[in-house]
Scaffold this motif. Structure first.
Motif, PDB file in Angstrom:
ATOM      1  N   SER A  37     -15.088   1.326  -1.921  1.00 49.13           N
ATOM      2  CA  SER A  37     -14.239   0.599  -0.967  1.00 49.13           C
ATOM      3  C   SER A  37     -14.375   1.217   0.419  1.00 49.13           C
ATOM      4  CB  SER A  37     -12.794   0.483  -1.452  1.00 49.13           C
ATOM      5  OG  SER A  37     -12.244   1.729  -1.722  1.00 49.13           O
ATOM      6  N   THR A  43      -9.402  -0.039   6.256  1.00 45.74           N
ATOM      7  CA  THR A  43      -8.887  -1.404   6.080  1.00 45.74           C
ATOM      8  C   THR A  43      -7.641  -1.624   6.938  1.00 45.74           C
ATOM      9  OG1 THR A  43      -9.803  -1.462   3.867  1.00 45.74           O
ATOM     10  CG2 THR A  43      -8.152  -3.115   4.368  1.00 45.74           C
ATOM     11  N   GLU A 122     -15.920  -2.336   3.949  1.00 49.76           N
ATOM     12  CA  GLU A 122     -16.682  -2.037   2.741  1.00 49.76           C
ATOM     13  C   GLU A 122     -18.182  -2.069   3.012  1.00 49.76           C
ATOM     14  OE1 GLU A 122     -13.642  -3.045   2.498  1.00 49.76           O
ATOM     15  OE2 GLU A 122     -12.896  -2.025   0.714  1.00 49.76           O
ATOM     16  N   ARG A 202      -5.381  -6.863  -1.125  1.00 46.56           N
ATOM     17  CA  ARG A 202      -5.420  -5.429  -0.861  1.00 46.56           C
ATOM     18  C   ARG A 202      -5.604  -4.653  -2.146  1.00 46.56           C
ATOM     19  NH1 ARG A 202      -4.206  -2.867   3.996  1.00 46.56           N
ATOM     20  NH2 ARG A 202      -5.266  -1.201   2.848  1.00 46.56           N
ATOM     21  N   GLU A 203      -6.328  -3.596  -2.063  1.00 40.91           N
ATOM     22  CA  GLU A 203      -6.640  -2.737  -3.215  1.00 40.91           C
ATOM     23  C   GLU A 203      -7.506  -3.458  -4.245  1.00 40.91           C
ATOM     24  OE1 GLU A 203      -5.948   0.367  -2.920  1.00 40.91           O
ATOM     25  OE2 GLU A 203      -4.674   0.124  -1.168  1.00 40.91           O
ATOM     26  N   GLY A 204      -8.241  -4.461  -3.791  1.00 46.80           N
ATOM     27  CA  GLY A 204      -8.995  -5.300  -4.726  1.00 46.80           C
ATOM     28  C   GLY A 204     -10.301  -4.710  -5.255  1.00 46.80           C
ATOM     29  N   SER A 205     -10.668  -3.516  -4.808  1.00 50.54           N
ATOM     30  CA  SER A 205     -11.943  -2.965  -5.268  1.00 50.54           C
ATOM     31  C   SER A 205     -11.964  -2.636  -6.760  1.00 50.54           C
ATOM     32  CB  SER A 205     -12.304  -1.710  -4.482  1.00 50.54           C
ATOM     33  OG  SER A 205     -12.586  -2.041  -3.151  1.00 50.54           O
TER      34      SER A 205
END
Ligand code: ASP
Ligand code: MG
Length: 420
Positions: A37, A43, A122, A202-205
């Protein structure tokens, strides 16, 4: 094949990135797909660029973006020698993508611009990491995940087109492993069929890594974090928190549902469908065992504690003291999905309903206004929701002592208490 995911903390500084080769070298003979990420708090910084741009503050947006550029260029310069020029050219391509856009005037919705700008984090981090690994003797291929994961156009919360993406993975990712044992790519982002960039929330990695694991039938997925593993409570709030070495998928889904900041909630499903184990390990000390999450049910768990501050309780009373009927509740559920808000707790009586939600003022106002057509509405703010799974009398007593209880819901497994 194994999937690794490195989050922002593991690439937050030159020193942190320099630790990656040591970890990866010990998996040298394995096929590894590595999802990375954005570096550190990039971000958040890009979000500020998007906001400034959308507010019409072009100079400010460009200035904020310049800081992000400089930070990435400096990081690349520290890390790279032979590969510096190639990496710099790669970074500059992405810079140009954003700067072009920043010189336009916004004519579309905010979420669209957000995704076009924020997705760069990213792309930059993976370009640097890939070049640095190569320079450290770890051959790898960098890919732009936007060519692989197609999504719908629901910007900022895009849904994956599973069939299309799976074909891409089969035809264009799998064959890469015939050349090198490692592929490096981005988490969190995708693209529409019109090649517009999207983000997965958000935090989707973590979620990206889980999708790759499922589509590649990986042996396992490891999420590398700056903590020892999954804990039974947030150690910042509860210093006595202990590590949970083994958890079931269902337990983690429950924990995430109640608000534990462990793993992105969408992450578990693709893994569970294929029975792929998830390891959470500490990149600061890879020798530590960490946590394994799998399908076996785990007995004898300690109490698992989740505190969610910033809660609001909406009290709804039927206007004429008739029972709360189906129409009222049905309308309410419609409102939840229309406003895209999820109740954390609901309790109903004969003539009243109480709903506890995250206090997102704009959404709460909309909900209250619409509900006022059917009910008398009262709002209570500034509350904290305590959830304890596998509770016992001692922990319950200890955590509620001296607190004013507003609402409680209790099953054999889980107790939830809304407190002042
Ligand atoms: N960089 C993105 C974020 O901070 C995605 C991620 O870290 O998982 O939300
Ligand atoms: Mg992150």
């Amino acid at each position: 094949m194994k999937i690794f995911k490195f989050g922002g903390a593991s690439t937050a500084s030159v020193q942190r990135i320099q630790q990656l080769p040591a970890i990866l070298r010990s998996y040298r003979d394995e096929q590894l797909l590595v999802v990375v990420s954005a570096m550190g708090k990039t971000t958040n910084a890009l979000e500020k660029v998007a906001t400034a741009f959308y507010d019409g503050a072009r100079e400010e947006a460009l200035q904020l973006f310049r800081q992000i550029k400089d930070h990435h260029l400096t990081t690349a310069k520290y890390l790279l020698v032979q590969n510096y020029l190639a990496a710099e050219a790669h970074l500059r391509d992405f810079f140009t993508e954003v700067e072009w856009l920043l010189h336009d005037k916004p004519v579309r919705e905010y979420d669209y611009y957000y995704d076009q700008i924020v997705c760069i984090g990213e792309l930059l981090s993976t370009s640097i990491v890939s070049a640095y690994l190569a320079e450290s003797g770890i051959g790898n291929q960098w890919i732009d995940v936007r060519d692989i994961f197609r999504t719908d156009g629901n910007f900022r919360d895009a849904a994956i087109d599973w069939a299309w993406s799976e074909r891409q993975v089969r035809d264009n990712v799998r064959p890469l492993f015939n050349q090198e044992n490692m592929v490096v790519t981005q988490g969190f982002i995708g693209a529409t069929s019109d090649n517009e960039s999207t983000t997965l929330g958000r935090e989707g990695s973590d979620y990206t890594a889980a999708i790759f694991a499922a589509m590649l039938d990986a042996e396992n997925l490891t999420i590398w974090k700056d903590v020892e593993g999954v804990m039974n409570a947030d150690p910042k709030q509860f210093p006595e928190a202990t590590i949970l070495h083994e958890l079931s998928y269902d337990e983690v889904i429950e924990m995430a549902y109640y608000g534990a900041q462990v793993i992105h909630p969408k992450t578990i499903k693709p893994l569970q469908n294929k029975g792929i184990p998830l390891y959470v390990k500490c990149f600061l000390d890879p020798a530590l065992p960490g946590t394994v999450i799998h399908k076996k049910s785990v007995k004898g768990l300690p109490p698992i504690i989740v505190l969610k501050p910033g809660q609001v309780l909406i009290h709804l009373h039927s206007k004429d003291f008739s029972f709360v009927g189906e129409t009222g509740t049905e309308r309410l559920y419609h409102l939840f999905s229309e406003i895209r808000i999820k109740p954390n707790l609901m309790q109903n009586g004969a003539v009243s309903l109480q709903i506890c939600l995250d206090d997102r003022p704009d959404k709460i106002d909309r909900l209250a206004l619409a509900a006022a057509e059917l009910f008398d509405v009262q709002i209570e703010r500034g509350l904290t929701l305590l959830t304890i799974r596998h509770y016992d009398a001692e922990v319950l007593q200890r955590l509620t002592e001296g607190k004013q209880e507003v609402l409680r819901q209790q099953t054999a497994e889980t107790v939830q208490i809304l407190m002042k």
